[in-house]
Design a protein around this motif. Structure first.
Motif, short mmCIF file in Angstrom:
data_model
loop_
_atom_site.label_atom_id
_atom_site.label_comp_id
_atom_site.label_asym_id
_atom_site.label_seq_id
_atom_site.Cartn_x
_atom_site.Cartn_y
_atom_site.Cartn_z
N ARG A 77 0.83 -1.20 0.00
CA ARG A 77 0.00 0.00 0.00
C ARG A 77 0.87 1.26 0.00
O ARG A 77 0.50 2.28 -0.59
CB ARG A 77 -0.96 -0.03 1.18
N PHE A 78 2.03 1.20 0.64
CA PHE A 78 2.95 2.33 0.61
C PHE A 78 3.52 2.51 -0.80
O PHE A 78 3.63 3.63 -1.30
CB PHE A 78 4.10 2.12 1.62
N MET A 117 -0.36 1.49 10.91
CA MET A 117 0.43 1.56 9.67
C MET A 117 -0.27 2.44 8.63
O MET A 117 0.37 3.19 7.91
CB MET A 117 0.70 0.17 9.12
N LEU A 118 -1.60 2.35 8.56
CA LEU A 118 -2.33 3.21 7.63
C LEU A 118 -2.24 4.67 8.05
O LEU A 118 -2.14 5.56 7.20
CB LEU A 118 -3.80 2.77 7.51
N ARG A 119 -2.25 4.92 9.36
CA ARG A 119 -2.10 6.31 9.83
C ARG A 119 -0.71 6.84 9.51
O ARG A 119 -0.55 8.00 9.14
CB ARG A 119 -2.41 6.41 11.33
N VAL A 120 0.30 5.99 9.61
CA VAL A 120 1.67 6.40 9.24
C VAL A 120 1.70 6.75 7.75
O VAL A 120 2.28 7.76 7.35
CB VAL A 120 2.69 5.30 9.58
N LEU A 121 1.06 5.94 6.93
CA LEU A 121 0.99 6.22 5.50
C LEU A 121 0.28 7.55 5.25
O LEU A 121 0.73 8.36 4.43
CB LEU A 121 0.30 5.08 4.75
N THR A 135 -5.83 16.25 1.61
CA THR A 135 -6.72 15.67 2.60
C THR A 135 -6.61 14.16 2.54
O THR A 135 -6.88 13.57 1.50
CB THR A 135 -8.19 16.09 2.34
N VAL A 136 -6.18 13.56 3.63
CA VAL A 136 -6.03 12.11 3.70
C VAL A 136 -6.83 11.61 4.90
O VAL A 136 -6.63 12.08 6.02
CB VAL A 136 -4.55 11.68 3.85
N ARG A 137 -7.73 10.67 4.63
CA ARG A 137 -8.53 10.08 5.69
C ARG A 137 -8.24 8.58 5.74
O ARG A 137 -7.97 7.97 4.71
CB ARG A 137 -10.01 10.27 5.42
N VAL A 138 -8.35 8.03 6.93
CA VAL A 138 -8.24 6.59 7.11
C VAL A 138 -9.61 6.10 7.57
O VAL A 138 -10.16 6.61 8.54
CB VAL A 138 -7.16 6.22 8.15
N ALA A 139 -10.16 5.15 6.83
CA ALA A 139 -11.47 4.60 7.16
C ALA A 139 -11.31 3.12 7.48
O ALA A 139 -10.46 2.44 6.91
CB ALA A 139 -12.42 4.77 5.97
#
Length: 188
Positions: A77-78, A117-121, A135-139
């Protein structure tokens, strides 16, 4: 017209891409990470939805299966985000959707670690574009396709002026990026 890139695999890919299309957006769907570079080449996207990738459990030890999950799942994903980032329009909306679980029920799993890990990304994406606003959101997996579509195709933020707080955050990310890039040695 809003152009949205949707990547990932599994059953959620059709659900989310259909929901985004229903908003009137143009949708580019990429279900194979190996084809991502050619699919985005020369294009600009107003939004990006990154869904988990589909994986098939491998053979071997539990350690090997966890390594496969990390490299082919979470860490891919990264790599995908790094490929897509140059194609994102200024003030683009990005949605990182969780849900990737370990492919082997016998292997250890840590949902909090996956979310972290998604929050780090998300932070890395913001920092890469700082001080520009991305704007980046994690769902998490509970978000419906319609909820995801509404967030990424909503107001892209271009029509408003950033607040002082947002500009300060952008500067902070720019400074963080400078510190990370300037690291000479990192130990893990």
């Amino acid at each position: 017209m809003t152009t949205v890139l949707v990547t990932g695999g599994g059953e959620r890919l059709d659900e989310v891409s259909s929901a985004v299309k229903a908003t009137g957006a143009e949708v580019v769907v990429v279900d194979n990470p190996d084809r991502l570079g050619e699919a985005v080449d020369g294009k600009t996207f107003d939004a990006y939805v990154q869904l988990p990738v589909a994986m098939t459990p491998g053979e071997g030890s539990v350690v090997a299966k966890v390594e496969q999950f990390l490299t082919q799942g979470m860490l891919s994903r990264f790599r995908a985000a790094a490929t897509v980032l140059p194609t994102l329009a200024p003030n683009a909306n990005v949605m990182l959707v969780g849900g990737q679980t370990n492919v082997d029920v016998d292997a250890p799993d840590d949902a909090d670690a996956r979310a972290a890990m998604l929050r780090v990304l998300a932070h890395a994406l913001r920092a890469e574009r700082a001080p520009e606003r991305l704007t980046v959101r994690v769902a998490d997996r509970s978000w419906t396709g319609e909820q995801i579509a509404a967030k990424v195709t909503g107001d892209p933020g271009e029509s408003r002026t950033p607040t002082d707080d947002e500009e300060g955050i952008g500067r902070a990310y720019a400074e963080w990026r400078t510190e990370v890039v300037g690291l000479m040695r990192v130990e893990f």
